[in-house]
Design a protein around this motif. Structure first.
Motif, PDB file in Angstrom:
ATOM      1  N   PHE A 162      38.575  31.749 -15.845  1.00  0.00           N
ATOM      2  CA  PHE A 162      37.808  32.761 -16.554  1.00  0.00           C
ATOM      3  C   PHE A 162      36.318  32.444 -16.530  1.00  0.00           C
ATOM      4  O   PHE A 162      35.487  33.325 -16.294  1.00  0.00           O
ATOM      5  N   ALA A 166      33.358  34.796 -15.192  1.00  0.00           N
ATOM      6  CA  ALA A 166      32.327  35.236 -16.132  1.00  0.00           C
ATOM      7  C   ALA A 166      30.942  34.801 -15.672  1.00  0.00           C
ATOM      8  O   ALA A 166      29.979  35.585 -15.706  1.00  0.00           O
ATOM      9  N   ALA A 188      37.873  39.131 -14.650  1.00  0.00           N
ATOM     10  CA  ALA A 188      37.844  38.326 -15.878  1.00  0.00           C
ATOM     11  C   ALA A 188      38.723  38.956 -16.947  1.00  0.00           C
ATOM     12  O   ALA A 188      39.395  38.262 -17.715  1.00  0.00           O
ATOM     13  N   THR A 191      42.222  37.963 -16.821  1.00  0.00           N
ATOM     14  CA  THR A 191      42.430  36.525 -16.969  1.00  0.00           C
ATOM     15  C   THR A 191      42.657  36.102 -18.410  1.00  0.00           C
ATOM     16  O   THR A 191      43.550  35.315 -18.711  1.00  0.00           O
ATOM     17  N   GLY A 195      37.871  38.490 -21.874  1.00  0.00           N
ATOM     18  CA  GLY A 195      37.201  39.261 -20.830  1.00  0.00           C
ATOM     19  C   GLY A 195      36.378  40.400 -21.393  1.00  0.00           C
ATOM     20  O   GLY A 195      35.457  40.898 -20.729  1.00  0.00           O
TER      21      GLY A 195
END
Length: 387
Positions: A162, A166, A188, A191, A195
């Motif tokens: 993640f 990000a 993301a 994930t 997110g």
């Protein structure tokens, strides 16, 4: 050659070349953590590799990769732990890697985590380098590596994956790559639930850019790409949440019911505040309570410092949402430190301060923190460990 000439030459160098020292330093810190964990675990008669790949959430991810969704555990108190709580991108990657290599699902999860952690370190460098220069970028990566719960970055968990998505989404925003930012935000969102922080960063930055364009018509950027990026950003999280709602038959909010089965929710921090207050019922636990208050205060102070230092809006929005979701959730309180791992922009004020030190001092500080983090990580995983 002047200082300005040197700075211009640094900016012209390829990003990967500028990031190389940070990536080497990051790999060294992570290697130290893994060696200390292996030695500590061997002394206790436990398997370090099992702790990294086949305990806690890592087991749930590998079950999703191997068996798909639908597995659940019913506890004696009536709680239902469903694997629908776990977002699908990591198990998808585990399944793909298992299909094309001889790796087991657990091995695949560990491999994805290691590669993702390097991608995350590169993304953190790219963001910090863009905002404050390569020395601050190096320090930001090393500070992220030496966090007390940094060992999670090497576990078959989704935090590293993640954070990588990000960080690169934020870098795409900082460099005006709107479609890339939208795609990375969507990934993301597939994930982790957090997110939403990346989606918020894309949307707030996009709206502000439209407002800015209206005020300064000569500085327009292509509106079509911005709109496309903003439309793409929420598709991952929204798609999975809606799918869970359809699968459970509980509509758009079905995912919240799944999380409730794990006793996860968002109560504005009330449960966490009660948890901290309960620590002051005896002297030994009062020290832990005081430590928690200091830790939360430090996080908020660093975020406010970022605001005062005029960090880009994308970073401020992203960090604010990550902090809010981590600190104000009524989930397992022991998991909060690892839930805060993706909030790397809070480290930027510290990275700037570390970058201003002379090299011997900054190296000494980093080495001491790396040793402390390695020892703590080994102690933590061989003790209570992440829930």
């Amino acid at each position: 050659m002047t200082v300005l000439d040197l700075r211009a030459a640094e900016l012209r160098a390829p990003l990967l070349r500028r990031a190389a020292p940070a990536l080497l330093g990051y790999a060294a810190v992570r290697a130290l953590g893994l060696v200390v964990l292996a030695v500590w675990s061997a002394a206790r008669g436990t398997s370090a590799y099992t702790l990294l790949t086949a305990r806690w959430d890592a087991l749930w991810y590998t079950r999703v990769a191997e068996l798909g969704y639908g597995y659940e555990v019913r506890l004696p108190n009536g709680d239902v732990h469903s694997n629908l709580a776990f977002f699908p991108l990591l198990p998808w990657l585990e399944r793909l890697l298992h299909a094309v290599t001889p790796l087991s699902y657990a091995d695949a999860g560990f491999t994805v985590s290691l590669l993702a952690s390097l991608a995350a370190a590169a993304g953190i460098f790219a963001v910090a380098d863009r905002v404050y220069g390569p020395r601050a970028g190096l320090c930001a990566v090393l500070l992220w590596a030496v966090l007390p719960v940094g060992i999670v970055q090497s576990m078959a968990y989704s935090e590293s994956l993640f954070t990588a998505l990000a960080a690169w989404a934020l870098y795409a925003l900082l460099t005006g790559r709107w479609v890339s930012a939208g795609v990375l935000a969507a990934l993301a969102g597939l994930t982790r639930p957090v997110g939403a922080a990346v989606v918020a960063a894309v949307w707030v930055t996009g709206v502000l850019s439209f407002v800015r364009d209206r005020r300064t018509p000569g500085a327009r950027t292509p509106a079509g790409r911005r709109v496309l990026g903003m439309l793409l950003a929420p598709l991952g999280a929204a798609g999975y949440v809606l799918w869970v709602g359809h699968r459970t038959g509980k509509g758009p909010l079905g995912y919240l019911d799944v999380q409730a089965g794990w006793r996860n929710g968002f109560d504005g921090g009330y449960a966490f505040a009660r948890f901290v207050a309960d620590k002051f019922t005896s002297f030994p636990s009062a020290l832990a309570g005081a430590g928690l208050i200091v830790g939360v205060a430090l996080l908020l102070w660093l975020h406010l410092t970022g605001i005062r230092q005029r960090q880009p809006v994308a970073l401020l929005v992203y960090t604010g949402v990550v902090l809010a979701l981590a600190l104000c959730a009524s989930s397992y309180f022991g998991s909060k430190p690892r839930l805060l791992l993706p909030a790397f922009p809070v480290l930027l004020p510290l990275a700037r301060a570390l970058a201003r030190l002379r090299t011997p001092k900054s190296v000494l500080v980093t080495v001491v923190l790396a040793v402390v983090a390695a020892v703590y990580g080994a102690f933590w995983l061989n003790g209570s460990g992440p829930p």
